[in-house]
Design a protein around this motif. Structure first.
Motif, short mmCIF file in Angstrom:
data_model
loop_
_atom_site.label_atom_id
_atom_site.label_comp_id
_atom_site.label_asym_id
_atom_site.label_seq_id
_atom_site.Cartn_x
_atom_site.Cartn_y
_atom_site.Cartn_z
N THR A 1 -5.79 55.58 -16.11
CA THR A 1 -5.36 54.23 -15.69
C THR A 1 -5.99 53.15 -16.47
O THR A 1 -7.26 53.00 -16.48
N MET B 251 -5.69 50.16 -20.35
CA MET B 251 -4.78 49.24 -21.01
C MET B 251 -5.13 49.49 -22.39
O MET B 251 -6.22 49.89 -22.83
N PRO C 26 0.06 48.57 -20.81
CA PRO C 26 -0.81 49.39 -20.01
C PRO C 26 -0.72 50.72 -20.38
O PRO C 26 0.38 51.39 -21.09
N ARG D 214 -0.95 54.55 -18.37
CA ARG D 214 -0.81 55.19 -17.34
C ARG D 214 -0.54 56.70 -17.37
O ARG D 214 0.25 57.17 -18.23
N GLY E 98 8.65 51.16 -21.58
CA GLY E 98 9.90 51.49 -21.23
C GLY E 98 10.46 52.38 -22.23
O GLY E 98 10.09 52.48 -23.32
N GLN F 5 11.25 50.68 -25.65
CA GLN F 5 10.11 49.80 -26.07
C GLN F 5 9.35 50.75 -27.20
O GLN F 5 9.01 51.82 -27.15
N GLN G 17 -3.64 49.25 -10.63
CA GLN G 17 -2.52 49.25 -11.24
C GLN G 17 -1.14 49.74 -10.25
O GLN G 17 -1.35 50.26 -9.48
N VAL H 147 3.14 49.81 -10.31
CA VAL H 147 4.49 49.50 -10.92
C VAL H 147 5.49 48.91 -9.86
O VAL H 147 5.17 49.18 -8.79
N PHE I 68 3.08 43.29 -17.33
CA PHE I 68 3.93 43.86 -18.36
C PHE I 68 5.33 44.16 -17.92
O PHE I 68 5.40 44.60 -17.07
N ILE I 69 6.41 43.60 -18.73
CA ILE I 69 7.61 44.16 -18.54
C ILE I 69 8.22 45.23 -19.55
O ILE I 69 7.86 45.15 -20.66
N GLN I 70 8.75 46.30 -18.72
CA GLN I 70 9.17 47.46 -19.47
C GLN I 70 10.51 47.55 -19.99
O GLN I 70 11.18 48.14 -19.95
N VAL J 107 4.74 46.64 -14.97
CA VAL J 107 3.54 47.27 -14.57
C VAL J 107 2.38 46.00 -14.29
O VAL J 107 2.23 45.28 -15.44
N THR K 103 -1.63 45.16 -14.07
CA THR K 103 -2.94 45.76 -13.79
C THR K 103 -4.15 44.71 -13.77
O THR K 103 -3.98 43.80 -14.55
#
Lengths: 140, 140, 140
Positions: A36, A38, A105, A107, A114, A117, B5, B7, B42-44, B134, B136
């Motif tokens: 976990t 960044m 991030p 994980r 995504g 991305q 963290q 989601v 963060f946007i996936q 996500v 964090t």
């Protein structure tokens, strides 16, 4: 909490937008050791930049280049900083519109992006030369 | 140093700019357990984005939508990536202008934003569907 | 892993782009105590912003001001949020184009920026007043 950092270079790419996700994870394999956390990628230049966008269809990256060339024109007579070529001042402006770093991030030992991305190197100069980066990852 | 963290998903919002500060802090209540630290959201996705801006007057968010629709027009005949609708390529470009993450310091168990700051979800598609994030936070 | 955080203010600067690298490192001298880490600077406002760009020729900063004034015009009759002056809504938009924070890796006790990089305070208001910042650094 652990932290890993690596400086790396990429050889010159032509002006435009380039996927470099693989180069980033290759430069810092210790991302796999973080459950976990960044990851930050930083570019040490002011005429190239980093962003995250679609990793599939290459025409997306061509349309980025087309759009930003229209939005930030070369040869505006109002530019005062024009000694280093007509592509120089627009490159600085585009670099700040995109930004000098991306933050992703981590994980389960992987960049939690995504499906669509990827990390783009945005080369705004005609002949930008090799580019230097710092990639840092932390977590536990 | 601790790290947390989570989601989370948000159901579809209509195209435009939406305040989601409350949704973020609800998704990661452990922010309260950090005295000095940092939070990243963060946007996936590559056709929606995140930014920080004014949390009060809703006309600010309407003017953001109006401005970016002018600045990044649909139906430019020079777009090559146009199979997924006229709103698709502009959505990718706007997403990189705003960025795929926001980073906010944590101070005394709270996001240390200014009085007028809030987190915006920038939905650039007409029908973007649910969006995944996500969040964090780390610190001590 | 250590973490340090400081809130600081800068007195009003005139509208435009200003180098503040020295002010940032002065506000958080503990950056020197971090061998490998990360530094974030955050601005607690929605009409001023932060970016990284060229630290040398001042005409670069003048051209930034010129460009963004053209790209985000004042007095667009389509703005609904216009009670706080013609520079207000454009200031919000510019702030999100630049962003409310910069993130810089720390290496050997110093900000690992490239030779030509510096931190810009982007003041988008005519009379923005003093501005508040949070600087946070972590690492080991």
């Amino acid at each position: 909490m652990k932290i890993f950092q690596q400086v790396f270079q990429l050889k010159e790419r032509k002006r435009g937008f380039h996927l470099i996700t693989g180069e980033v994870t290759y430069a810092l394999p210790q991302i796999n050791e973080i459950n976990t956390g960044m990851c930050q990628v930083f570019i040490q230049h002011t005429s190239a930049s980093l962003t995250i966008n679609e990793n599939a269809d290459p025409t997306v990256r061509m349309d980025f280049e087309m759009y930003f060339n229209k939005a930030v024109p070369e040869n505006d007579p109002d530019y005062q900083h024009d000694d280093e070529g007509s592509d120089d001042m627009p490159a600085h402006i585009k670099a700040s519109m995109m930004g000098s770093s991306v933050m992703i991030p981590i994980r389960n030992g992987r960049l939690a992006m995504g499906t669509w991305q990827g990390i783009y190197l945005c080369e705004h100069r005609n002949y930008g030369g090799a580019r230097s980066f710092v990639v840092t990852a932390w977590g536990e």
